[in-house]
Scaffold this active site. Structure first.
Site, PDB file in Angstrom:
ATOM      1  N   GLY A 136     -20.176   0.905  -5.919  1.00 36.86           N
ATOM      2  CA  GLY A 136     -18.840   0.977  -6.509  1.00 36.86           C
ATOM      3  C   GLY A 136     -18.716   0.032  -7.683  1.00 36.86           C
ATOM      4  O   GLY A 136     -18.671  -1.190  -7.508  1.00 36.86           O
ATOM      5  N   ASN A 189     -12.681  -4.416   1.349  1.00 35.77           N
ATOM      6  CA  ASN A 189     -11.991  -4.871   2.570  1.00 35.77           C
ATOM      7  C   ASN A 189     -12.516  -4.115   3.777  1.00 35.77           C
ATOM      8  O   ASN A 189     -12.892  -2.951   3.668  1.00 35.77           O
ATOM      9  CB  ASN A 189     -10.481  -4.602   2.445  1.00 35.77           C
ATOM     10  CG  ASN A 189      -9.794  -5.627   1.569  1.00 35.77           C
ATOM     11  OD1 ASN A 189      -9.953  -6.830   1.762  1.00 35.77           O
ATOM     12  ND2 ASN A 189      -9.026  -5.150   0.594  1.00 35.77           N
ATOM     13  N   ALA A 225     -16.945  -7.107  -2.170  1.00 36.78           N
ATOM     14  CA  ALA A 225     -15.491  -7.236  -2.313  1.00 36.78           C
ATOM     15  C   ALA A 225     -14.697  -6.311  -1.404  1.00 36.78           C
ATOM     16  O   ALA A 225     -13.518  -6.561  -1.143  1.00 36.78           O
ATOM     17  CB  ALA A 225     -15.094  -6.934  -3.759  1.00 36.78           C
ATOM     18  N   LYS A 271       1.847  -7.710   4.820  1.00 38.64           N
ATOM     19  CA  LYS A 271       1.437  -6.498   4.105  1.00 38.64           C
ATOM     20  C   LYS A 271       2.591  -5.514   4.182  1.00 38.64           C
ATOM     21  O   LYS A 271       3.307  -5.468   5.197  1.00 38.64           O
ATOM     22  CB  LYS A 271       0.210  -5.883   4.784  1.00 38.64           C
ATOM     23  CG  LYS A 271      -0.552  -4.916   3.921  1.00 38.64           C
ATOM     24  CD  LYS A 271      -1.625  -5.627   3.104  1.00 38.64           C
ATOM     25  CE  LYS A 271      -2.344  -4.690   2.178  1.00 38.64           C
ATOM     26  NZ  LYS A 271      -3.430  -5.364   1.466  1.00 38.64           N
ATOM     27  N   ALA A 305     -13.057  -1.662 -10.918  1.00 34.66           N
ATOM     28  CA  ALA A 305     -12.486  -2.865 -11.533  1.00 34.66           C
ATOM     29  C   ALA A 305     -13.259  -4.124 -11.139  1.00 34.66           C
ATOM     30  O   ALA A 305     -13.556  -4.975 -11.982  1.00 34.66           O
ATOM     31  CB  ALA A 305     -11.014  -2.982 -11.129  1.00 34.66           C
ATOM     32  N   ARG A 308       0.850  -1.191   0.000  1.00 38.36           N
ATOM     33  CA  ARG A 308       0.000   0.000   0.000  1.00 38.36           C
ATOM     34  C   ARG A 308       0.880   1.233   0.000  1.00 38.36           C
ATOM     35  O   ARG A 308       1.786   1.344   0.840  1.00 38.36           O
ATOM     36  CB  ARG A 308      -0.885  -0.041   1.248  1.00 38.36           C
ATOM     37  CG  ARG A 308      -1.743   1.188   1.421  1.00 38.36           C
ATOM     38  CD  ARG A 308      -2.869   0.937   2.405  1.00 38.36           C
ATOM     39  NE  ARG A 308      -3.807  -0.069   1.894  1.00 38.36           N
ATOM     40  CZ  ARG A 308      -5.033  -0.271   2.385  1.00 38.36           C
ATOM     41  NH1 ARG A 308      -5.438   0.433   3.414  1.00 38.36           N
ATOM     42  NH2 ARG A 308      -5.815  -1.190   1.867  1.00 38.36           N
TER      43      ARG A 308
HETATM   44  N1  LIG Z   1      -9.091  -5.636  -7.049  1.00 36.07           N
HETATM   45  C1  LIG Z   1      -9.056  -6.727  -6.314  1.00 36.07           C
HETATM   46  O1  LIG Z   1      -8.641  -7.799  -6.766  1.00 36.07           O
HETATM   47  C2  LIG Z   1      -9.569  -6.698  -4.899  1.00 36.07           C
HETATM   48  C3  LIG Z   1      -9.342  -7.819  -4.077  1.00 36.07           C
HETATM   49  C4  LIG Z   1      -9.836  -7.815  -2.767  1.00 36.07           C
HETATM   50  C5  LIG Z   1     -10.513  -6.692  -2.306  1.00 36.07           C
HETATM   51  N2  LIG Z   1     -10.697  -5.595  -3.113  1.00 36.07           N
HETATM   52  C6  LIG Z   1     -11.429  -4.454  -2.579  1.00 36.07           C
HETATM   53  O2  LIG Z   1     -12.618  -4.254  -3.346  1.00 36.07           O
HETATM   54  C7  LIG Z   1     -12.920  -2.868  -3.449  1.00 36.07           C
HETATM   55  C8  LIG Z   1     -13.028  -2.479  -4.920  1.00 36.07           C
HETATM   56  O3  LIG Z   1     -11.799  -2.750  -5.569  1.00 36.07           O
HETATM   57  P1  LIG Z   1     -11.534  -2.292  -7.064  1.00 36.07           P
HETATM   58  O4  LIG Z   1     -10.269  -2.926  -7.474  1.00 36.07           O
HETATM   59  O5  LIG Z   1     -12.775  -2.492  -7.868  1.00 36.07           O
HETATM   60  O6  LIG Z   1     -11.303  -0.727  -6.846  1.00 36.07           O
HETATM   61  P2  LIG Z   1     -11.593   0.451  -7.902  1.00 36.07           P
HETATM   62  O7  LIG Z   1     -10.876   1.651  -7.372  1.00 36.07           O
HETATM   63  O8  LIG Z   1     -11.344   0.000  -9.297  1.00 36.07           O
HETATM   64  O9  LIG Z   1     -13.190   0.682  -7.774  1.00 36.07           O
HETATM   65  C9  LIG Z   1     -13.795   1.268  -6.673  1.00 36.07           C
HETATM   66  C10 LIG Z   1     -14.985   2.086  -7.186  1.00 36.07           C
HETATM   67  O10 LIG Z   1     -15.738   2.547  -6.077  1.00 36.07           O
HETATM   68  C11 LIG Z   1     -16.097   3.902  -6.308  1.00 36.07           C
HETATM   69  N3  LIG Z   1     -16.361   4.505  -5.002  1.00 36.07           N
HETATM   70  C12 LIG Z   1     -15.489   4.947  -4.061  1.00 36.07           C
HETATM   71  N4  LIG Z   1     -16.140   5.391  -2.969  1.00 36.07           N
HETATM   72  C13 LIG Z   1     -17.457   5.218  -3.217  1.00 36.07           C
HETATM   73  C14 LIG Z   1     -18.634   5.462  -2.473  1.00 36.07           C
HETATM   74  N5  LIG Z   1     -18.572   5.978  -1.237  1.00 36.07           N
HETATM   75  N6  LIG Z   1     -19.834   5.158  -3.030  1.00 36.07           N
HETATM   76  C15 LIG Z   1     -19.899   4.637  -4.284  1.00 36.07           C
HETATM   77  N7  LIG Z   1     -18.806   4.368  -5.032  1.00 36.07           N
HETATM   78  C16 LIG Z   1     -17.604   4.656  -4.508  1.00 36.07           C
HETATM   79  C17 LIG Z   1     -14.932   4.486  -7.088  1.00 36.07           C
HETATM   80  O11 LIG Z   1     -15.318   5.636  -7.811  1.00 36.07           O
HETATM   81  C18 LIG Z   1     -14.567   3.313  -7.994  1.00 36.07           C
HETATM   82  O12 LIG Z   1     -15.312   3.339  -9.207  1.00 36.07           O
HETATM   83  C19 LIG Z   1     -11.810  -2.133  -2.685  1.00 36.07           C
HETATM   84  O13 LIG Z   1     -12.252  -1.921  -1.355  1.00 36.07           O
HETATM   85  C20 LIG Z   1     -10.670  -3.129  -2.672  1.00 36.07           C
HETATM   86  O14 LIG Z   1      -9.827  -2.970  -1.551  1.00 36.07           O
HETATM   87  C21 LIG Z   1     -10.252  -5.591  -4.408  1.00 36.07           C
END
Ligand SMILES: NC(=O)c1ccc[n+]([C@@H]2O[C@H](COP(=O)([O-])OP(=O)(O)OC[C@H]3O[C@@H](n4cnc5c(N)ncnc54)[C@H](O)[C@@H]3O)[C@@H](O)[C@H]2O)c1
Length: 357
Positions: A179, A260, A258, A77, A182, A41
């Protein structure tokens, strides 16, 4: 100054380095089941103690996540507490210095992407250490883990729906996704294909509208999504959103997402149970990302083998919910017990990730 958080921590070690104003902490919480694995991070913190505290907490969470996912990995981490998010040459220098720190640990810790750290960054880290996952596909890595995370959430939603409604037919159910980045955008597509009625929300409204158009969903404002009436609420944005203030307004039957650290504090699991809302523990549901990387990059498995591990997330959640009912505890507590049992029965040996491929 940097030791206030350490005495209360039950992890194994922390490696510290300093480079051009950045404090780096590699927190190895447990190597009981294998090398400590978890992302890096990069963040601006008010002071280094906050960064260390974040790293210690996140490393312990990775131990639980990896244990419950059935991976031969411990938990770790790394946190890079930068004065500002760097770019260009200073970013590359920082990543190379960080890679040397990781390499010096000889495989005790295996790194990957996390907040503000990309696949391209992992390609740089890989120049100085082999103990890295999440490189770009062009550099021989497994590419983005987000689609696999979404697939894991999808399997977990099937399980939660079956548990709450008695059948896992998604065509009769609705979901609201907070959200659609990705992970959330891929999840929206999977759920739409399975016939679920969908509402999506994102602080980036254009993104929400685009995804809604692609999958045939309704758009709801970001500040209303938590109180949208639906069968399944799927938080895929940020942590801490389930708390004393938001839980009374929820209008869903199950929460499976998804993001955390969805609960702000442990008592929130009890608050949800008291409202009769099934909360699927985030660290069970969102293990698809680390499964993707570990399966393809560390264990050298095929995509079919990775997919079987992703599917198993649904069965692990089913086991967790069954135990929660039987033992009259929240699913969160049941999942923590499952992790503790796997750790207690673990080999207690450090496995070299490369020796396994
Ligand atoms: N990418 C992974 O493989 C992975 C694995 C485990 C956990 N996660 C967790 O899943 C979550 C999403 O990951 P990601 O990779 O899609 O991230 P990302 O940044 O691609 O997508 C997050 C989305 O949420 C939106 N967002 C932020 N705050 C918001 C709110 N208050 N209300 C509505 N929308 C909001 C952002 O604009 C963005 O479009 C994160 O918390 C991440 O830690 C991701």
């Amino acid at each position: 100054v940097l030791t206030a958080s350490l005495p209360a921590w039950d992890g194994e070690m922390v490696a510290v380095a300093h480079h051009a104003g950045t404090w780096m902490f590699v927190c190895v919480h447990s190597t009981r089941l294998g090398p400590a694995a978890g992302g890096t991070r990069m963040k601006v913190y008010a002071d280094p103690e906050d960064a260390l505290r974040d790293g210690l907490r996140l490393a312990a969470a990775m131990t639980r996540k990896n244990a419950v996912a059935g991976l031969p990995l411990g938990g770790g981490k790394a946190v890079l507490a930068v004065p500002r998010i760097p770019g260009g040459a200073p970013r590359r220098e920082l990543l190379l210095r960080y890679a040397e720190l990781v390499n010096g640990l000889g495989g005790t810790y295996v790194t990957a992407c996390d907040m503000n750290v990309t696949e391209a960054d992992m390609d740089v880290v890989a120049e100085r250490t082999p103990h890295v996952m999440g490189r770009s596909a062009e550099a021989g890595g497994a590419g983005s883990s987000a689609p696999s995370t979404a697939v894991g959430v999808y399997h977990a939603i099937r399980t939660a729906v079956a548990h709450v409604f008695g059948d896992e037919d998604l065509r009769r159910r609705s979901a609201a996704i907070q959200g659609v980045g990705a992970v959330g955008s891929v999840l929206a597509r999977l759920l739409a294909e399975a016939g679920m009625r969908l509402a999506v929300a994102d602080v980036d409204e254009a993104r929400a509208r685009r995804v809604a158009r692609e999958v045939g969903a309704e758009v709801v404002p970001a500040d209303e999504v938590l109180s949208t009436g639906c069968d399944v609420l799927s938080p895929c944005a940020t942590g801490g959103i389930l708390n004393e203030d938001t839980i009374p307004a929820l209008r869903c039957r199950a929460i499976v997402g998804a993001a955390n650290n969805q609960l702000r504090e442990p008592a929130d699991a009890e608050r949800l149970a008291a409202r009769g809302i099934l909360y699927a523990p985030d660290f069970v549901v969102n293990a698809g990302g680390i499964i993707h990387l570990a399966s393809l990059e560390l264990l050298g498995e095929s995509e079919a083998a990775r997919d079987r591990r992703l599917e198993a997330i649904g069965r692990t959640l089913a086991e967790c919910l069954r135990r929660a009912d039987q033992e009259r505890v929240s699913p969160q507590v049941a999942a923590e017990r499952m992790a503790a049992e796997r750790l207690a029965g673990g080999p207690g040996a450090r496995l070299s990730p490369r020796a396994r491929t």
